[in-house]
Design a protein around this motif. Structure first.
Motif, mmCIF file in Angstrom:
data_model
loop_
_atom_site.group_PDB
_atom_site.id
_atom_site.type_symbol
_atom_site.label_atom_id
_atom_site.label_comp_id
_atom_site.label_asym_id
_atom_site.label_seq_id
_atom_site.Cartn_x
_atom_site.Cartn_y
_atom_site.Cartn_z
ATOM 1 N N PHE A 22 17.411 56.200 11.725
ATOM 2 C CA PHE A 22 18.529 57.003 11.012
ATOM 3 C C PHE A 22 18.943 58.009 11.408
ATOM 4 O O PHE A 22 20.223 58.656 11.661
ATOM 5 C CB PHE A 22 17.823 57.557 9.595
ATOM 6 N N ASP A 23 18.142 59.088 12.403
ATOM 7 C CA ASP A 23 18.599 60.179 13.139
ATOM 8 C C ASP A 23 19.370 60.068 14.352
ATOM 9 O O ASP A 23 19.990 60.997 14.783
ATOM 10 C CB ASP A 23 17.300 61.161 13.452
ATOM 11 N N LEU A 24 19.263 58.893 15.042
ATOM 12 C CA LEU A 24 20.282 58.513 16.007
ATOM 13 C C LEU A 24 21.705 59.129 15.808
ATOM 14 O O LEU A 24 22.368 58.776 14.678
ATOM 15 C CB LEU A 24 20.425 57.050 16.390
ATOM 16 N N PRO A 25 22.436 59.655 16.809
ATOM 17 C CA PRO A 25 23.793 60.188 16.494
ATOM 18 C C PRO A 25 24.555 58.807 16.065
ATOM 19 O O PRO A 25 24.156 57.423 16.481
ATOM 20 C CB PRO A 25 24.334 60.508 17.902
ATOM 21 N N ASN A 26 25.599 59.070 15.128
ATOM 22 C CA ASN A 26 26.503 57.945 14.706
ATOM 23 C C ASN A 26 27.575 57.714 15.641
ATOM 24 O O ASN A 26 28.238 58.934 16.202
ATOM 25 C CB ASN A 26 26.808 58.398 13.226
ATOM 26 N N LEU A 27 28.198 56.577 15.891
ATOM 27 C CA LEU A 27 29.231 55.974 16.593
ATOM 28 C C LEU A 27 29.826 55.168 15.652
ATOM 29 O O LEU A 27 29.277 53.996 15.191
ATOM 30 C CB LEU A 27 28.846 55.409 17.686
ATOM 31 N N VAL A 28 31.294 55.600 15.270
ATOM 32 C CA VAL A 28 32.063 54.632 14.346
ATOM 33 C C VAL A 28 33.380 54.241 15.129
ATOM 34 O O VAL A 28 34.173 55.156 15.658
ATOM 35 C CB VAL A 28 32.623 55.414 13.490
ATOM 36 N N ALA A 29 33.601 52.966 15.478
ATOM 37 C CA ALA A 29 34.725 52.497 16.444
ATOM 38 C C ALA A 29 35.536 51.515 15.350
ATOM 39 O O ALA A 29 35.158 50.330 15.395
ATOM 40 C CB ALA A 29 33.950 51.703 17.499
ATOM 41 N N LYS A 30 36.662 52.163 14.827
ATOM 42 C CA LYS A 30 37.749 51.382 14.046
ATOM 43 C C LYS A 30 39.101 51.607 15.010
ATOM 44 O O LYS A 30 39.229 52.836 15.503
ATOM 45 C CB LYS A 30 37.720 51.955 12.873
ATOM 46 N N GLY A 31 39.851 50.591 14.940
ATOM 47 C CA GLY A 31 41.158 50.571 15.651
ATOM 48 C C GLY A 31 41.092 51.147 17.330
ATOM 49 O O GLY A 31 40.359 50.401 17.836
ATOM 50 N N ASP A 32 41.659 52.127 17.659
ATOM 51 C CA ASP A 32 41.682 52.576 19.139
ATOM 52 C C ASP A 32 40.817 53.708 19.296
ATOM 53 O O ASP A 32 40.952 54.362 20.271
ATOM 54 C CB ASP A 32 43.169 52.825 19.600
ATOM 55 N N GLY A 33 39.995 54.137 18.387
ATOM 56 C CA GLY A 33 39.314 55.301 18.816
ATOM 57 C C GLY A 33 37.670 55.275 18.410
ATOM 58 O O GLY A 33 37.187 54.095 18.125
ATOM 59 N N PHE A 34 37.138 56.042 18.859
ATOM 60 C CA PHE A 34 35.496 56.159 18.951
ATOM 61 C C PHE A 34 35.290 57.391 18.368
ATOM 62 O O PHE A 34 35.042 58.382 19.119
ATOM 63 C CB PHE A 34 34.883 55.981 20.350
ATOM 64 N N GLY A 35 34.921 57.321 17.061
ATOM 65 C CA GLY A 35 34.497 58.728 16.329
ATOM 66 C C GLY A 35 32.886 58.658 16.276
ATOM 67 O O GLY A 35 31.957 57.592 16.417
ATOM 68 N N ALA A 36 32.338 59.908 16.659
ATOM 69 C CA ALA A 36 31.014 59.995 16.987
ATOM 70 C C ALA A 36 30.413 61.317 16.609
ATOM 71 O O ALA A 36 31.204 62.432 16.743
ATOM 72 C CB ALA A 36 30.584 59.737 18.524
ATOM 73 N N ASP A 37 29.202 61.508 16.282
ATOM 74 C CA ASP A 37 28.300 62.725 16.474
ATOM 75 C C ASP A 37 28.267 63.215 17.831
ATOM 76 O O ASP A 37 27.171 62.834 18.511
ATOM 77 C CB ASP A 37 27.198 62.456 15.790
ATOM 78 N N THR A 38 29.221 63.621 18.208
ATOM 79 C CA THR A 38 29.358 63.912 19.861
ATOM 80 C C THR A 38 28.058 65.138 20.296
ATOM 81 O O THR A 38 27.525 64.813 21.478
ATOM 82 C CB THR A 38 30.657 64.692 20.140
ATOM 83 N N GLU A 39 27.900 65.842 19.547
ATOM 84 C CA GLU A 39 26.595 66.883 19.640
ATOM 85 C C GLU A 39 25.527 66.085 20.080
ATOM 86 O O GLU A 39 24.660 66.696 20.617
ATOM 87 C CB GLU A 39 26.387 67.979 18.656
ATOM 88 N N GLY A 40 25.251 64.857 19.376
ATOM 89 C CA GLY A 40 23.898 64.145 19.627
ATOM 90 C C GLY A 40 23.614 63.390 20.735
ATOM 91 O O GLY A 40 22.830 62.721 21.002
ATOM 92 N N PHE A 41 24.830 63.107 21.490
ATOM 93 C CA PHE A 41 24.966 62.206 22.600
ATOM 94 C C PHE A 41 24.990 63.090 23.718
ATOM 95 O O PHE A 41 25.805 63.866 24.062
ATOM 96 C CB PHE A 41 26.195 61.447 22.623
#
Length: 583
Positions: free
Chosen positions: A514-533
């Motif tokens: 659950f605590d892994l950073p989130n990555l959400v990829a819809k359309g042409d973008g990659f939204g993420a918990d960038t601070e977690g990567f």
């Protein structure tokens, strides 16, 4: 006693091997409950049958209410009623009595899985141009705040049906904690205080302002005690009269009165509310590794998670683990493919043919997975077997959802995702609770430029497409191994898939998954918990065409548990305020 059937294996040698698909919907009127069970595959052994008590939910007060019910000998469904009643009070930004839900129920004795569909329905007067004004679509926030955004509430009728079929205690005994907390007051949590004092327009309506303003004129803050006597009266009435208390009489009239106010009044009627019926559906189940994953059928988007997991099985990079940029990049690209298919085809199966079998066909899955390495930009949707001609989708799914998992002493389990849609729903209230804005879960634009209707276009009596995807995890003999789910709007699919891959493919304890950073990829973008990567992983992902930007969708709120080594490996997302308890 409930009527169930168990399917112990499936036909092999066909495109349907290893998969159980949703059948026709059945209504609440005394019909057979839908089931699913194990698929023919290697057996996963366990030392003991998974049993509770176990509760994981988004607020400690709600978890405590559920644990009390289990301690009194209540079933998992009994506890779910109590948990929802408290969540609707202490976490009103996410779910409540005026909203809807999908519930998965596992029966340990029979191995059956039953899906309860409590998704709201559009009013009888709704048209495809529900959110049009002067020939153009409304601004999304204006649509949310309008009376047009509220559908006939479904969660209370759904819970009443499920509790009638799976309950061990009297319905009237399940609302005590919610009534006491509403009457005597509860301590406002930091997250609720943030929403009360935030920028969401729903928190600024006259209803919300009246509820959230203290006698001294200030807004409630974290640590303040908030009372809601109207909610206490509502749950007393529901405890006494069942779902009829909300679907008929003064409460139904109050809902219609609130919806009928301007600006942009809605057309929901007392007849719409009284006529609402929850549905009992068959689960969609598919294999992943040595497990069987079960999710609700459309209008839930759960089958999309199965498509992603099936593609992941065709993608060796996924199994390189959480420290691998190759694994994360592959996960992102597979999401793009999944979302392209989901957005094109999913809707209410009573109104549109959803090609679930085609989307999960092994040949189609392999074809889609092969596209992932070379993807640049938005993924094209595929054309699986049985795909109807439908137009492009224009659905937006904002924040405002919760998830809970419960297991009782008999080993029966509930995995339930519940919502009022946006934060505080439409911002309108009746009976001390917020009303949903689920109608904005339909496509705002009903037809494509070529005239093809969107699969998720508005229609009278239709249920909007939902990303709510409660998950049950079974072994290949159909025994319970776990359950999980998350809020997050359309990102629910990404969050649930991340948790499943983290726990089942990467072998992480559930809390770490659950605590892994989130990555959400819809359309042409990659939204993420960038601070977690870490920087090196981000660089490795970018080299593979996956460049991260900050996630701008609702964050995750994963809750669940896995039965490991004879005990519950419980977890609650640290991005929310929930807990997981076994005692």
């Amino acid at each position: 006693m409930r009527s169930v059937r168990r399917v112990s294996s499936l036909l092999a040698g066909t495109a349907m091997a290893g998969l159980l698909l949703a059948g026709c919907a059945t209504t609440a009127e005394g019909t057979e409950a839908a089931t699913t069970a194990a698929v023919a595959a290697p057996i996963s052994t366990q030392e003991a049958v998974a049993r509770g008590p176990f509760v994981s939910a988004a607020n400690p007060l709600a978890v405590e209410a559920g644990m009390k019910v289990l301690a009194r000998g209540g079933s998992a469904v009994d506890a779910a009623v109590a948990v929802q009643a408290v969540l609707g009070l202490v976490e009103p930004q996410s779910s409540g009595l005026g909203g809807g839900a999908f519930m998965m129920v596992y029966d340990a004795e029979s191995g059956a899985v039953t899906v309860y569909d409590g998704r709201e329905t559009a009013p009888a007067a709704a048209t495809p141009e529900l959110f049009y004004e002067n020939g153009k679509p409304l601004a999304f926030s204006d649509a949310v705040l309008s009376g047009r955004s509220t559908g006939a509430p479904g969660v209370v009728p759904m819970l009443a049906l499920a509790q009638k079929q799976h309950g061990a205690l009297a319905w009237s005994e399940l609302f005590g904690d919610a009534e006491t907390l509403a009457q005597d007051g509860f301590v406002v949590s930091p997250r609720l205080a943030g929403m009360i004092n935030g920028d969401a327009r729903q928190a600024q309506t006259r209803w919300a302002a009246e509820y959230f303003t203290k006698p001294d004129g200030g807004r409630y803050q974290a640590g303040d005690v908030l009372k809601n006597p109207a909610y206490a009266e509502t749950v007393r009435r529901i405890a006494r009269e069942g779902a009829a208390a909300l679907q008929q009489g003064p409460l139904a009239e109050a809902i219609v009165e609130a919806v009928s106010e301007g600006p942009r009044p809605g057309a929901l009627t007392t007849a719409d509310i009284a006529g609402y019926r929850p549905l009992v559906r068959e689960a969609v189940c598919g294999p992943y590794k040595i497990y069987t994953i079960c999710v609700p059928p459309p209008p839930s988007s759960g089958a999309s998670i199965l498509e992603l997991l099936a593609m992941a099985e065709q993608t060796p990079d996924i199994d390189k683990g959480p420290d691998s940029p190759e694994a994360w990049a592959a996960f992102g690209q597979l999401q793009r493919l999944m979302y392209a298919d989901r957005d094109r085809y999913f809707g209410d199966p009573a109104f549109v043919s959803v090609p679930v079998a085609g989307l999960l066909d092994p040949a189609y899955v392999a074809e889609r997975a092969a596209l992932a390495p070379g993807l640049r930009g938005a993924a094209p949707y595929g054309v699986p077997a049985g795909a109807p001609k439908v137009g492009a989708d224009a659905t937006r799914e904002p924040a405002g959802t919760s998830h809970l998992v419960i297991v009782d002493a008999q080993g029966d389990a509930v995995s339930m995702t519940t919502t009022v849609e946006s934060l505080f729903g439409s911002g309108r209230m009746a009976g001390g609770f917020f009303l949903n804005n689920q109608m904005t879960d339909f496509s705002m634009i009903p037809t494509a430029s070529d005239g093809a209707p969107a699969a998720n276009a508005v229609a009278a009596g239709k249920r909007p497409r939902s990303s709510m995807s409660p998950v049950l995890i079974l072994d290949r003999e159909g025994r319970l191994l776990g359950a999980l789910g998350s809020p997050g709007g359309s990102s629910i699919l990404a969050y649930n898939a991340k948790a499943l891959i983290g726990a089942l493919a990467w072998g992480l304890p559930l809390q770490q998954a659950f605590d892994l950073p989130n990555l959400v990829a819809k359309g042409d973008g990659f939204g993420a918990d960038t601070e977690g990567f870490p920087a090196d992983i981000q660089a490795g992902m970018a080299a593979r065409g996956v460049e991260l930007r900050p996630n701008d969708t609702e964050t995750s709120g994963l809750h669940g548990g896995l039965w490991r080594n004879g005990r519950w490996d419980g977890a609650a997302d640290n991005r929310r305020e929930g807990v997981a308890r076994t005692q």
